[in-house]
Design an enzyme around this catalytic site. Structure first.
Site, PDB file in Angstrom:
ATOM      1  N   SER A 186       0.739  -1.104  -0.007  1.00 37.85           N
ATOM      2  CA  SER A 186       0.032  -0.035   0.033  1.00 37.85           C
ATOM      3  C   SER A 186       0.629   1.499  -0.054  1.00 37.85           C
ATOM      4  O   SER A 186       1.532   1.697   0.627  1.00 37.85           O
ATOM      5  CB  SER A 186      -0.883  -0.318   1.447  1.00 37.85           C
ATOM      6  OG  SER A 186      -1.814   0.647   1.755  1.00 37.85           O
ATOM      7  N   LYS A 196       2.956  -3.956   6.560  1.00 36.91           N
ATOM      8  CA  LYS A 196       2.960  -3.712   5.042  1.00 36.91           C
ATOM      9  C   LYS A 196       3.982  -3.660   5.185  1.00 36.91           C
ATOM     10  O   LYS A 196       4.596  -4.172   3.930  1.00 36.91           O
ATOM     11  CB  LYS A 196       1.880  -3.060   4.854  1.00 36.91           C
ATOM     12  CG  LYS A 196       0.140  -2.770   4.513  1.00 36.91           C
ATOM     13  CD  LYS A 196       0.386  -3.926   3.105  1.00 36.91           C
ATOM     14  CE  LYS A 196      -1.100  -4.664   3.323  1.00 36.91           C
ATOM     15  NZ  LYS A 196      -1.781  -6.120   2.710  1.00 36.91           N
ATOM     16  N   TYR A 249      -2.044  -1.234  11.235  1.00 35.85           N
ATOM     17  CA  TYR A 249      -2.270  -1.490  10.073  1.00 35.85           C
ATOM     18  C   TYR A 249      -1.120  -1.572   8.314  1.00 35.85           C
ATOM     19  O   TYR A 249      -0.812  -2.218   7.789  1.00 35.85           O
ATOM     20  CB  TYR A 249      -3.453  -0.970   9.289  1.00 35.85           C
ATOM     21  CG  TYR A 249      -3.687  -1.293   7.466  1.00 35.85           C
ATOM     22  CD1 TYR A 249      -4.052  -2.591   7.095  1.00 35.85           C
ATOM     23  CD2 TYR A 249      -3.463  -0.030   7.081  1.00 35.85           C
ATOM     24  CE1 TYR A 249      -3.772  -2.890   5.723  1.00 35.85           C
ATOM     25  CE2 TYR A 249      -3.478  -0.154   5.940  1.00 35.85           C
ATOM     26  CZ  TYR A 249      -3.796  -1.883   5.598  1.00 35.85           C
ATOM     27  OH  TYR A 249      -3.659  -1.450   3.857  1.00 35.85           O
TER      28      TYR A 249
HETATM   29  N1  UFG Z   1     -12.531  10.827   3.664  1.00 34.18           N
HETATM   30  C1  UFG Z   1     -14.014  11.261   4.364  1.00 34.18           C
HETATM   31  N2  UFG Z   1     -15.382  10.836   4.390  1.00 34.18           N
HETATM   32  C2  UFG Z   1     -15.237   9.323   4.596  1.00 34.18           C
HETATM   33  C3  UFG Z   1     -13.983   9.069   4.520  1.00 34.18           C
HETATM   34  C4  UFG Z   1     -12.815   9.192   3.885  1.00 34.18           C
HETATM   35  O1  UFG Z   1     -13.323  12.500   4.052  1.00 34.18           O
HETATM   36  O2  UFG Z   1     -16.669   9.240   5.216  1.00 34.18           O
HETATM   37  C5  UFG Z   1     -11.494  10.816   3.394  1.00 34.18           C
HETATM   38  C6  UFG Z   1     -10.937  10.960   3.482  1.00 34.18           C
HETATM   39  O3  UFG Z   1     -10.298  11.972   4.599  1.00 34.18           O
HETATM   40  C7  UFG Z   1      -9.319  10.577   3.013  1.00 34.18           C
HETATM   41  C8  UFG Z   1     -10.100  10.338   2.091  1.00 34.18           C
HETATM   42  O4  UFG Z   1     -11.896  10.659   2.042  1.00 34.18           O
HETATM   43  O5  UFG Z   1      -8.879  12.613   2.670  1.00 34.18           O
HETATM   44  C9  UFG Z   1      -9.858   8.799   1.664  1.00 34.18           C
HETATM   45  O6  UFG Z   1     -10.246   8.472   2.730  1.00 34.18           O
HETATM   46  P1  UFG Z   1      -9.815   6.604   2.309  1.00 34.18           P
HETATM   47  O7  UFG Z   1     -10.563   6.513   3.635  1.00 34.18           O
HETATM   48  O8  UFG Z   1     -11.546   6.145   1.403  1.00 34.18           O
HETATM   49  O9  UFG Z   1      -8.592   5.729   1.736  1.00 34.18           O
HETATM   50  P2  UFG Z   1      -7.666   6.287   2.688  1.00 34.18           P
HETATM   51  O10 UFG Z   1      -6.430   6.792   2.288  1.00 34.18           O
HETATM   52  O11 UFG Z   1      -7.711   6.988   4.186  1.00 34.18           O
HETATM   53  O12 UFG Z   1      -7.107   5.144   3.078  1.00 34.18           O
HETATM   54  C10 UFG Z   1      -6.506   4.287   2.157  1.00 34.18           C
HETATM   55  C11 UFG Z   1      -6.807   2.812   2.421  1.00 34.18           C
HETATM   56  C12 UFG Z   1      -6.030   2.148   3.918  1.00 34.18           C
HETATM   57  C13 UFG Z   1      -4.651   1.948   2.944  1.00 34.18           C
HETATM   58  C14 UFG Z   1      -4.853   3.885   3.053  1.00 34.18           C
HETATM   59  C15 UFG Z   1      -2.855   4.294   2.419  1.00 34.18           C
HETATM   60  O13 UFG Z   1      -8.215   2.783   2.509  1.00 34.18           O
HETATM   61  O14 UFG Z   1      -6.399   1.344   3.721  1.00 34.18           O
HETATM   62  O15 UFG Z   1      -5.310   4.150   1.693  1.00 34.18           O
HETATM   63  O16 UFG Z   1      -2.820   3.228   1.952  1.00 34.18           O
HETATM   64  F1  UFG Z   1      -4.518   2.355   4.607  1.00 34.18           F
END
Ligand code: UFG
Length: 338
Positions: free
Chosen positions: A124, A153, A149
């Site tokens: 990731s 990785k 988590y």
């Molecule tokens: N976000 C919102 N509202 C929500 C959900 C997410 O604004 O309800 C925003 C988050 O703040 C972030 C973006 O949308 O800025 C993406 O969030 P995600 O949770 O979809 O994804 P992440 O980038 O946080 O996480 C992803 C994977 C993880 C992994 C991470 C880094 O889901 O498993 O990338 O690799 F760890």
């Protein structure tokens, strides 16, 4: 070639099973359905026109692995099976170290026992943490992970590297995924989060479908174009295809080999841009509000993907708009099922 796909009933795993079949490989799924549903197998059957072999079992169990390798001639492995909820990993780190790290060690040992040398591993972009410069390349230094988590990785990448460095004849690659979104264009398979989604796109589609009241955008005061976080959102089918090309690449390798590849689009989009695109391409109005920042969020990241293009011959082809249309079609299909 028979390819063992651990976690093959999951979001990325199931889309990869389709692409493996399309490319002439024979996928064999090993999944314990702890975070996926058996209906995924029906979706796969509808796409492919036949059943995919699926063994129900936990890949963190050496006896299960041995019995799979003893009863099938396995030529290569794609190891997706892992727990992936960042928040849960903070509350229950041992679950994450046991499952994510433990299963990889058991898998490598069992592969050695049965003379299987090739593996594609799900890593990731979380290994880059908050990068000093974007886009990140594969030589951008990794940063200490901000969750157990994420740390699993990083540790798993090191286990793969050190195993190869130890002189053992194995060929491993780790694919560093950016943010997978979307669904298969047939809407037969897609993302199936259990409970309240923590990822952005399933939360959006569930809100648009009326299952959630409103989306909260976590912060709009970051130093980015519109104040919201920047991510590299990649269509899950493009991501799936990267695994096929990585396997084909490993097929040609005979010497010990390990390398890492970024699998993203090479482009960053803000959370707000994604929300706007979703509304525009699907003609739906999304109920959302701006809320506080989510602790631990990376501010901005997207990947340089030249290495994947040059070495694996892979490049993302689908657009953000296509991914968001496919995600919405999948959510609507789910609603019909109920
Ligand atoms: N976000 C919102 N509202 C929500 C959900 C997410 O604004 O309800 C925003 C988050 O703040 C972030 C973006 O949308 O800025 C993406 O969030 P995600 O949770 O979809 O994804 P992440 O980038 O946080 O996480 C992803 C994977 C993880 C992994 C991470 C880094 O889901 O498993 O990338 O690799 F760890």
């Amino acid at each position: 070639m028979n390819i063992l796909v651990t976690g093959g009933a999951g979001f990325i795993g199931s889309h990869t099973v389709v692409e493996l079949e399309n490319a002439g490989f024979r996928p064999i799924i090993l999944d314990d359905f702890s975070n996926s549903e058996k209906s995924v197998l029906d979706g796969l059957k509808n796409i492919l026109g036949h059943d995919v072999e699926c063994i129900e079992g936990n890949c963190n169990d050496t006896e299960v692995l041995r019995s799979v390798f003893a009863s099938h001639k396995i030529d290569g492995v794609i190891h997706f099976a892992a727990a992936k909820a960042v928040g849960e990993s903070v509350e229950n780190p041992l679950k994450y170290y046991d499952l994510n790290v433990g299963s990889l060690i058991k898998l490598i040992r069992t592969m050695e026992e049965f003379g299987v040398k090739k593996m594609v591993f799900s890593s990731s972009c979380t290994v880059y943490g908050e990068p000093d410069e974007i886009p990140v390349t594969e030589s951008t230094p990794r940063k200490p992970a901000n969750s157990p988590y994420g740390n699993t990785k990083t540790i798993c990448e090191d286990i793969l590297r050190d195993t190869v460095l130890s002189g053992r004849n194995a060929q491993f690659v780790a694919l560093r995924y950016f943010n997978p979104i979307g669904a298969h264009e047939t809407a037969e398979i897609g993302e199936l989060p259990s409970g309240v989604p923590s990822n952005l796109v399933p939360y959006i589609t569930q809100t648009a479908a009326g299952l959630r009241n409103e989306l909260t955008i976590f912060g709009d005061d970051y130093d980015t174009i519109d104040g919201t976080n920047i991510r590299d959102f990649i269509h899950v089918v493009d991501l799936a295809k990267a695994h096929v090309l990585a396997l084909k690449f490993l097929e040609e390798k005979e010497e010990a080999y390990y390398d890492v590849f970024n699998i993203g689009t090479g482009k960053g989009n803000s959370v707000k841009e994604l929300v706007d695109t979703f509304e525009e391409v699907n003609g739906v109005k999304l109920n959302y509000k701006i809320g506080p920042r989510r602790p631990g969020d990376t501010i901005k990241i997207y990947g340089d993907v030249n290495k994947s293009q040059d070495i694996l011959g892979w490049k993302a082809e689908k657009t953000l708009a296509e991914a968001l249309k496919d995600a919405w079609r999948w959510q609507q299909k789910l609603a019909e099922r109920k």
